[in-house]
Design a protein around this motif. Structure first.
Motif: not given
Length: 584
Positions: A296, A307, A311, A315
């Motif tokens: 993170g 992404n 994530s 995401d």
């Protein structure tokens, strides 16, 4: 020491100084206002940096209480010294100042910048790292941000005058041809540093000229650092990540306006995702330490697939392709199956294969190296980075073997036996030979298997490698080695098996297999060789010679199982080595 003619700011009257401060404070610089150039990723809080000391990697903490004896700090490690004199210790306090508005954090940084400037702006030093190009470029970014934020938030006249003395010296150093090396990522940091510093004070004609020269240098770096498929040219996933992020900041802030390069950055972001192992860490090829990509702390990229991984599925979107090919860079990856949620990343089978030699920068002696992760476990690993430390003397004979650094363990992790590849007569791959670019061959997916191929020429012998991966079942490595002159050679294949696996049988006589059990004891992986050679007992944690080690974090070491197979006195040989999973 600079001459009076170079001292652009030192002759300013108090009124002229105040006018410059007001002009700087009223300018619109979103990048400097948001502190994007104070971007070190560290877990410490700003309060910890100030009260407990600044910590860089695995180095001891430095308590930077005034007065600071800058000359005495970090002398024994170039990397550590470069970070210190690049002012990375300011990042967390400046980030906290921007977040909270608490001027205590800004003042702490101003006090140390003034202290540093008083020592180095108009005095010589024997410490070459102070004006080393990497430290120079990164410090220029932070100096620009500090002047801008200080001008907006009550910096005193004497403080501004001291920082402008530092700007004068930086102008002199940045202008030197020797400071700008377009062949490595250091050239980027010099170019971006002088661009940002010049633009921060663009009310002054000479600073606008400094920024323009920086933009011209950036244009050179755009074409040399990232290849057409998005891969960074220095053989290191960590430098790929770091430079991709820095270039993206330059694009976002209008410092690079190049549509073609923006396309390369999107490809670079896609490639970064493939470099994330099922453990969530960057694959540690080249000069790459352990970097957790799913904790993170990393900003989102231009790639939805990357992404998604970073994530934990919150995401972006999942990647559907299981084979990732980057033919210009020389990378091939398998991740199978691709995770469709954040929790499933660790369940993938994964291979990262590197078949390239673009230049000496951060290049280990590791042509056609690969790593393998399967069944939730590292299987085949490699030496890692370990860190840099002091350099070898310029006349050291070790430099002929491609080494720059004095620490024996650093030299070991660069050596060919610390990687999963092949040697001839036990010698490291020659990193002084002419770069050959990508050696990636045809790679494909068929019938539930993946086939990765590559070729590398080594002046007087050639290595062709094929890797066959059957996810969750096993992996086969075929190495075709051949002399291209009349000489017969002893060829060796090296495998480095993760130390977390437990050796569960001992080769005896003509036995041609080795087995290791998983940490939980629920499966084993067996190596069978069809080379016609008996398997020798693996080496682990040998000190003399160094063998059977890897480094996960800089300065650390841990044991691995080093396997060495050999075909003696031959012009041509084909090694076929098979790893297979079995239930225990």
């Amino acid at each position: 020491m600079q001459s009076t003619s170079e001292a652009l700011f030192q002759q300013l009257t108090d009124d002229e100084l105040e006018a410059l401060r007001e002009q700087t404070a009223s300018s619109h610089r979103p990048d400097l206002a948001s502190g994007v150039w104070f971007d070190t990723l560290v877990s410490d809080s700003a309060a910890e940096v100030i009260t407990a000391g600044w910590k860089a990697g695995d180095h001891k903490r430095l308590l930077l209480s005034l007065p600071v004896d800058w000359d005495a700090l970090c002398q024994d490690d170039r990397s550590w010294g470069s970070q210190l004199h690049g002012w990375k210790f300011m990042d967390k306090p400046m980030q906290e100042f921007i977040r909270s508005g608490d001027r205590t954090y800004l003042q702490w940084c101003l006090d140390r910048a003034v202290s540093w400037s008083e020592r180095y702006s108009d005095q010589d030093t024997a410490n070459e790292i102070v004006w080393y190009n990497m430290a120079l470029g990164q410090r220029s970014l932070r100096l620009a941000g500090l002047i801008y934020l200080g001008a907006k938030n009550g910096m005193t006249g004497p403080e501004l005058r001291s920082l402008l003395a530092a700007v004068d010296r930086h102008r002199t150093e940045l202008a030197l041809d020797t400071s700008f090396n377009p062949r490595t990522n250091h050239g980027y940091f010099v170019a971006i540093g002088q661009t940002v510093l010049g633009a921060a004070l663009d009310a002054v004609q000479q600073m606008r000229e400094l920024a323009q020269e920086g933009r011209e240098r950036l244009a050179v770096m755009v074409r040399t650092q990232f290849l057409p498929d998005g891969g960074h040219s220095e053989h290191s996933p960590e430098y790929h990540r770091m430079l991709m992020r820095s270039f993206q900041l330059a694009v976002d802030n209008g410092l690079i306006k190049d549509a073609d390069f923006t396309g390369r950055l999107r490809k670079a972001a896609d490639l970064l995702g493939w470099m994330i192992q099922p453990s969530g860490c960057l694959v540690p090829m080249g000069d790459t330490p352990n970097v957790n990509m799913v904790d993170g702390t990393h900003p989102l990229t231009l790639s939805p697939q990357t992404n998604f991984l970073m994530s934990g599925g919150k995401d972006g979107q999942a990647c559907t392709a299981e084979l990732g090919l980057f033919p210009d860079s020389g990378y091939a990856f398998v991740r199978s199956p691709q995770p469709d949620s954040g929790e499933k990343l660790c369940a993938s089978s994964y291979v990262a294969f590197s078949a390239a030699f673009h230049g000496r920068a951060h290049k280990h002696a590791d042509d056609l190296n690969f790593v393998w992760y399967d069944r939730g476990q590292e299987i085949l690993v490699e030496g890692g980075r370990y860190g840099y430390g002091a350099q070898l003397p310029a006349d050291s004979p070790l430099r002929a073997d491609g080494y720059y650094y004095a620490d024996p363990f650093r030299r070991f992790v660069e050596s060919t036996p610390a990687h999963n590849t092949v040697t001839a007569n036990g010698r490291n791959h020659d990193r002084r030979r002419a770069p050959v670019g990508s050696g990636l061959g045809m790679c494909e997916q068929a019938d539930g298997k993946f086939f990765l191929r590559g070729r590398m020429d080594h002046s007087d012998w050639t290595h062709r490698r094929t890797i066959e991966l059957e996810p969750g079942i096993g992996l086969t490595v075929i190495d075709d080695v051949q002399s291209t002159d009349a000489a017969k050679r002893d060829f060796q294949v090296w495998f480095n098996v993760a130390g977390a696996l437990g050796l569960c049988n001992v080769p005896q006589g003509d036995q041609e297999e080795l087995s290791w059990t998983s940490p939980a004891g629920d499966w084993k992986v067996t190596l069978l060789t069809e080379s016609g050679n008996a398997l020798p007992f693996p080496v682990r944690e040998s000190e003399e010679p160094l063998r059977g080690w890897r480094s996960v974090q800089d300065g650390s070491r841990e044991g691995v199982w080093s396997v060495r197979l050999e075909a003696q006195h031959t012009r041509h040989h084909v090694f076929r080595n098979v790893f297979r999973f079995q239930a225990t």
